[in-house]
Write an enzyme that holds these catalytic residues in place. Structure first.
Site, PDB file in Angstrom:
ATOM      1  N   ASP A   9       2.613  -1.037  12.847  1.00 45.48           N
ATOM      2  CA  ASP A   9       3.454  -2.012  11.575  1.00 45.48           C
ATOM      3  C   ASP A   9       3.994  -3.484  12.748  1.00 45.48           C
ATOM      4  O   ASP A   9       3.166  -2.731  13.696  1.00 45.48           O
ATOM      5  CB  ASP A   9       5.236  -1.570  11.849  1.00 45.48           C
ATOM      6  CG  ASP A   9       6.244  -2.754  11.518  1.00 45.48           C
ATOM      7  OD1 ASP A   9       5.806  -2.970  10.586  1.00 45.48           O
ATOM      8  OD2 ASP A   9       6.758  -2.975  12.191  1.00 45.48           O
ATOM      9  N   ASP A  11       6.163  -6.785  12.019  1.00 47.10           N
ATOM     10  CA  ASP A  11       7.180  -7.065  12.267  1.00 47.10           C
ATOM     11  C   ASP A  11       8.111  -6.515  13.063  1.00 47.10           C
ATOM     12  O   ASP A  11       8.672  -5.746  12.485  1.00 47.10           O
ATOM     13  CB  ASP A  11       8.374  -7.851  11.822  1.00 47.10           C
ATOM     14  CG  ASP A  11       7.504  -8.885  10.999  1.00 47.10           C
ATOM     15  OD1 ASP A  11       7.177  -9.150   9.508  1.00 47.10           O
ATOM     16  OD2 ASP A  11       7.320 -10.049  11.548  1.00 47.10           O
ATOM     17  N   GLY A  53       9.466 -10.742   2.237  1.00 44.55           N
ATOM     18  CA  GLY A  53      11.216 -11.780   2.145  1.00 44.55           C
ATOM     19  C   GLY A  53      10.818 -12.570   0.809  1.00 44.55           C
ATOM     20  O   GLY A  53      12.089 -12.981   0.448  1.00 44.55           O
TER      21      GLY A  53
HETATM   22  C1  XBP Z   1       8.816  -6.833   7.685  1.00 46.17           C
HETATM   23  C2  XBP Z   1      10.189  -7.545   6.522  1.00 46.17           C
HETATM   24  C3  XBP Z   1       9.315  -8.551   6.109  1.00 46.17           C
HETATM   25  C4  XBP Z   1       9.169 -10.291   7.702  1.00 46.17           C
HETATM   26  C5  XBP Z   1       9.357 -11.462   7.228  1.00 46.17           C
HETATM   27  O1  XBP Z   1       7.640  -6.376   8.114  1.00 46.17           O
HETATM   28  O2  XBP Z   1      10.700  -6.973   6.103  1.00 46.17           O
HETATM   29  O3  XBP Z   1       9.468  -9.180   4.956  1.00 46.17           O
HETATM   30  O4  XBP Z   1      10.604  -9.776   7.749  1.00 46.17           O
HETATM   31  O5  XBP Z   1       8.268 -11.330   6.313  1.00 46.17           O
HETATM   32  P1  XBP Z   1       7.088  -5.290   8.516  1.00 46.17           P
HETATM   33  P2  XBP Z   1       8.190 -11.824   5.073  1.00 46.17           P
HETATM   34  O6  XBP Z   1       7.137  -4.249   8.021  1.00 46.17           O
HETATM   35  O7  XBP Z   1       6.112  -6.190   9.496  1.00 46.17           O
HETATM   36  O8  XBP Z   1       8.547  -4.231   9.509  1.00 46.17           O
HETATM   37  O9  XBP Z   1       9.102 -13.160   4.744  1.00 46.17           O
HETATM   38  O10 XBP Z   1       6.373 -12.166   4.844  1.00 46.17           O
HETATM   39  O11 XBP Z   1       8.062 -10.677   3.988  1.00 46.17           O
HETATM   40 MG    MG Z   2       9.053  -4.335  11.605  1.00 46.94          MG
END
Ligand code: XBP
Ligand code: MG
Length: 243
Positions: A9, A11, A53
């Protein structure tokens, strides 16, 4: 089943990007658009329940600015806001302000040295992933990953398993030959939905969430080596055999 690939993953897992990264980028995009929306740390923690997002902006507007959504052009405005936010997030990455979490770079190096395949399954945009890897691991880092599944390549985002199924299909590996590394309940539900054994590393937004089904829950990967991941993965199959 021998471990053949690690699926990361992004973020909260590769880097702690939410509080001081994405959140500030959203706020910069709102200010630029003349919107008096400012997401503080507590509100952002609430909004993280929704991944993606654009989906998060829409969720916020549903709760706090319903008049925004009554505008016939609201979907287009959300898309424009998200493009601006991504521009601000990449600028934050370029400033070097968002390093990889402990142990991540070392584990990637160890995996490459042992010929283990690497992949990414994330809700954020491919643009953000490319910038995070380039700035923290160097210009050719994206090529170290056989598959990068990001953002809108799937309609249903985490906790739906779609992004993990998309990555598995392109790895041409069974879920049982992989290990996912996640940080949140949304992410864990998605990886387990794809049948992938999953290790969780928590962060300040996800500590205390429900990680039922994870192989293990760690504070970070700072003391974790590839040999530990191989052993964890093997234990999955020993446990399954006993069941
Ligand atoms: C986490 C998310 C992403 C980020 C924001 O992604 O939910 O939406 O918070 O990024 P991950 P964007 O699956 O890596 O934990 O605004 O580009 O969506
Ligand atoms: Mg994540």
């Amino acid at each position: 089943m021998t471990l053949a690939a690690i699926i990361f993953d992004v973020d909260g897992t590769l880097a702690d990007t939410e509080r001081d990264g994405h959140r500030l980028a959203f706020n910069a995009a709102f200010a630029e658009a003349g919107l008096a929306w400012q997401w503080d740390e507590a509100l952002y923690g609430e909004l993280l329940a929704v991944t993606g997002g654009k989906e998060r902006i829409r969720y916020y507007a549903t709760l706090y600015a319903p008049e925004f959504l009554s505008h016939p052009d609201s979907e287009n405005r959300i898309a424009r806001l998200h493009e601006a936010k991504t521009r601000h997030f990449v600028a934050l990455l370029e400033s070097g302000g968002i390093p990889l979490r402990p142990g991540v770079a070392r584990l990637i190096r160890e995996s490459r040295a042992e010929g283990l395949r690497l992949a990414i399954a994330t809700t954020t945009t491919a643009e953000n992933v490319a910038a995070l890897l380039r700035i923290n691991l160097g210009p050719d880092a994206a090529s170290w990953f056989d598959v990068i599944g990001a953002g809108d390549v799937v309609q249903a985002k985490k906790p739906a398993a779609d992004i993990y199924r998309w990555v598995l299909q392109r790895l041409a590996l069974p879920a049982s030959a992989c290990l996912a590394v996640e940080d949140s309940t949304n992410g864990l539900v998605a990886s387990l939905g794809g049948g992938i054994p999953t290790l969780v590393t928590t962060n300040s937004y996800t500590l205390g969430q429900d990680f039922c089904g994870a192989l293990a829950v760690l504070a970070d990967l700072g003391a974790t080596h590839l040999s530990d991941l191989r052993r964890l993965h093997l234990e999955t199959y020993d446990q399954h055999k006993k069941q």
